[in-house]
Motif scaffolding. Structure first.
Motif, PDB file in Angstrom:
ATOM      1  N   ASP A 182       1.355   3.885  -9.445  1.00 40.15           N
ATOM      2  CA  ASP A 182      -0.157   4.194  -8.990  1.00 40.15           C
ATOM      3  C   ASP A 182      -0.976   2.853  -8.664  1.00 40.15           C
ATOM      4  O   ASP A 182      -1.627   3.065  -7.987  1.00 40.15           O
ATOM      5  CB  ASP A 182      -0.757   4.967 -10.411  1.00 40.15           C
ATOM      6  CG  ASP A 182      -0.276   6.153 -10.348  1.00 40.15           C
ATOM      7  OD1 ASP A 182       0.744   7.013  -9.547  1.00 40.15           O
ATOM      8  OD2 ASP A 182      -0.223   6.831 -11.678  1.00 40.15           O
ATOM      9  N   ARG A 183      -0.753   2.103  -9.549  1.00 43.90           N
ATOM     10  CA  ARG A 183      -1.599   0.807  -9.143  1.00 43.90           C
ATOM     11  C   ARG A 183      -1.212   0.008  -8.025  1.00 43.90           C
ATOM     12  O   ARG A 183      -2.247  -0.454  -6.935  1.00 43.90           O
ATOM     13  CB  ARG A 183      -1.544  -0.211 -10.211  1.00 43.90           C
ATOM     14  CG  ARG A 183      -1.968   0.246 -11.617  1.00 43.90           C
ATOM     15  CD  ARG A 183      -1.550  -0.921 -12.742  1.00 43.90           C
ATOM     16  NE  ARG A 183      -1.959  -2.248 -12.343  1.00 43.90           N
ATOM     17  CZ  ARG A 183      -1.791  -3.258 -13.167  1.00 43.90           C
ATOM     18  NH1 ARG A 183      -0.960  -3.382 -13.897  1.00 43.90           N
ATOM     19  NH2 ARG A 183      -2.435  -4.504 -12.707  1.00 43.90           N
ATOM     20  N   VAL A 184       0.082   0.086  -7.472  1.00 43.82           N
ATOM     21  CA  VAL A 184       0.587  -0.199  -6.294  1.00 43.82           C
ATOM     22  C   VAL A 184      -0.084   0.398  -5.250  1.00 43.82           C
ATOM     23  O   VAL A 184      -0.567  -0.060  -4.235  1.00 43.82           O
ATOM     24  CB  VAL A 184       1.817  -0.400  -6.176  1.00 43.82           C
ATOM     25  CG1 VAL A 184       2.560  -0.529  -4.849  1.00 43.82           C
ATOM     26  CG2 VAL A 184       2.675  -1.243  -7.226  1.00 43.82           C
ATOM     27  N   VAL A 185      -0.008   1.465  -5.226  1.00 44.43           N
ATOM     28  CA  VAL A 185      -0.402   2.642  -4.230  1.00 44.43           C
ATOM     29  C   VAL A 185      -2.177   2.416  -4.197  1.00 44.43           C
ATOM     30  O   VAL A 185      -2.779   2.287  -3.001  1.00 44.43           O
ATOM     31  CB  VAL A 185      -0.156   4.330  -4.426  1.00 44.43           C
ATOM     32  CG1 VAL A 185      -0.914   4.949  -3.648  1.00 44.43           C
ATOM     33  CG2 VAL A 185       1.264   4.421  -4.396  1.00 44.43           C
ATOM     34  N   ALA A 186      -2.923   2.353  -5.361  1.00 49.45           N
ATOM     35  CA  ALA A 186      -4.289   2.250  -5.326  1.00 49.45           C
ATOM     36  C   ALA A 186      -4.574   0.925  -4.410  1.00 49.45           C
ATOM     37  O   ALA A 186      -5.741   0.713  -4.135  1.00 49.45           O
ATOM     38  CB  ALA A 186      -4.621   2.221  -6.474  1.00 49.45           C
ATOM     39  N   ALA A 187      -3.665  -0.176  -4.712  1.00 45.98           N
ATOM     40  CA  ALA A 187      -4.079  -1.398  -4.200  1.00 45.98           C
ATOM     41  C   ALA A 187      -3.595  -1.471  -2.334  1.00 45.98           C
ATOM     42  O   ALA A 187      -4.153  -2.352  -1.831  1.00 45.98           O
ATOM     43  CB  ALA A 187      -3.111  -2.581  -4.808  1.00 45.98           C
ATOM     44  N   GLY A 188      -3.238  -0.443  -1.984  1.00 46.05           N
ATOM     45  CA  GLY A 188      -3.047  -0.105  -0.685  1.00 46.05           C
ATOM     46  C   GLY A 188      -1.703  -0.133  -0.107  1.00 46.05           C
ATOM     47  O   GLY A 188      -1.454  -0.210   1.234  1.00 46.05           O
ATOM     48  N   VAL A 189      -0.676  -0.332  -0.940  1.00 49.41           N
ATOM     49  CA  VAL A 189       0.915  -0.363  -0.362  1.00 49.41           C
ATOM     50  C   VAL A 189       1.013   0.890  -0.169  1.00 49.41           C
ATOM     51  O   VAL A 189       0.799   1.654  -0.958  1.00 49.41           O
ATOM     52  CB  VAL A 189       1.656  -1.119  -1.524  1.00 49.41           C
ATOM     53  CG1 VAL A 189       3.048  -1.259  -1.043  1.00 49.41           C
ATOM     54  CG2 VAL A 189       1.088  -2.588  -1.707  1.00 49.41           C
ATOM     55  N   ARG A 190       1.671   1.132   0.947  1.00 52.05           N
ATOM     56  CA  ARG A 190       2.272   2.532   1.376  1.00 52.05           C
ATOM     57  C   ARG A 190       3.894   2.631   1.400  1.00 52.05           C
ATOM     58  O   ARG A 190       4.213   3.631   1.946  1.00 52.05           O
ATOM     59  CB  ARG A 190       1.583   2.820   2.536  1.00 52.05           C
ATOM     60  CG  ARG A 190      -0.018   3.086   2.761  1.00 52.05           C
ATOM     61  CD  ARG A 190      -0.311   4.044   1.667  1.00 52.05           C
ATOM     62  NE  ARG A 190      -1.697   4.459   1.835  1.00 52.05           N
ATOM     63  CZ  ARG A 190      -2.449   4.063   0.677  1.00 52.05           C
ATOM     64  NH1 ARG A 190      -1.743   3.270  -0.473  1.00 52.05           N
ATOM     65  NH2 ARG A 190      -3.560   4.243   0.532  1.00 52.05           N
TER      66      ARG A 190
END
Length: 234
Positions: A182-190
């Motif tokens: 979730d943190r990775v996705v929130a940081a913009g990684v797709r």
């Protein structure tokens, strides 16, 4: 949940094909294109300039008909009786797979698997630059893995932005994998590759691949059992 295992991939317009429109490549064909590219790169290293569909198919472990159908997704680059120009086809498959882009990979988890992935030398030759590795264990943070220094997972977002990482590999226990994802996705990684033994949920627009070694071993066991069955019943 978006997944590379189930979603056809759009192929960008390729150089030298004016007016071309984006095509969708079935996931199974995408997987086989990586095999063709590996075989083509081996031929390039050996100085081979042209290859027949039969030879390329054999080197990739598929039938000629399958190979020709897969290559039709990226355009027809073969000449009857002459074969394929190795360098040209390699370049176009790489473009179709997105390997002409700048891919920067971060690994979350500096255990045995994470360290092995960080030290693997084959990523760079395939267009992937490992730019960061993280862990939560303060006894591990600050240690060197290859040329990288392990960062604290508490600083995940800051380091992802600083390094420009656009792919993340999760080599984590199941209990923490979803929170970190979730943190990775929130940081913009797709783009996320997960080795965690748990099904992760990601929003639409995020590509997730899961590597489950236990499942793969079970599939191997099934095929091994079938291969032995005729001997056992003889």
């Amino acid at each position: 949940m978006a997944s590379l295992d189930s979603t056809p991939h759009a192929v960008p317009d390729l150089p030298g094909t004016p007016g071309a429109t984006a095509k969708q490549i079935p996931p199974a064909a995408v997987a086989r294109l990586t095999l063709y590219l590996r075989a083509l790169n081996t031929l390039l290293a050996e100085g081979v300039e042209r290859v027949s569909s039969e030879s390329l198919a054999e080197a990739s472990g598929v039938s000629s008909a399958t190979l020709r159908k897969d290559l039709s997704h990226v355009g027809s680059y073969g000449t009857r009786g002459v074969g394929y120009e190795v360098q040209y086809l390699s370049r176009h498959i790489a473009a179709a797979l997105g390997l002409t882009h700048d891919w920067k990979v971060a690994i979350v988890g500096a255990g045995n698997l994470g360290k092995a992935l960080a030290r693997y030398g084959g990523f760079e030759s395939r267009g992937f630059d490992v730019v960061a590795i993280f862990d939560a264990d303060q006894m591990v943070v600050g240690n060197e893995v290859g040329w990288l220094r392990v960062s604290d997972v508490a600083d995940l977002e800051t380091v992802l932005h600083r390094t420009g990482a656009n792919m993340v590999v999760l080599a984590l226990p199941a209990a923490v994998a979803q929170d970190v994802c979730d943190r990775v996705v929130a940081a913009g990684v797709r783009s996320v590759l997960s080795f965690a033994p748990v099904m992760l949920q990601v929003p639409e627009g995020v590509n997730l691949r899961k590597v489950d070694m236990a499942t793969e071993l079970q599939i191997l066991a099934y095929h091994a059992q079938r291969a032995q069955a005729p001997e056992q019943t003889a």
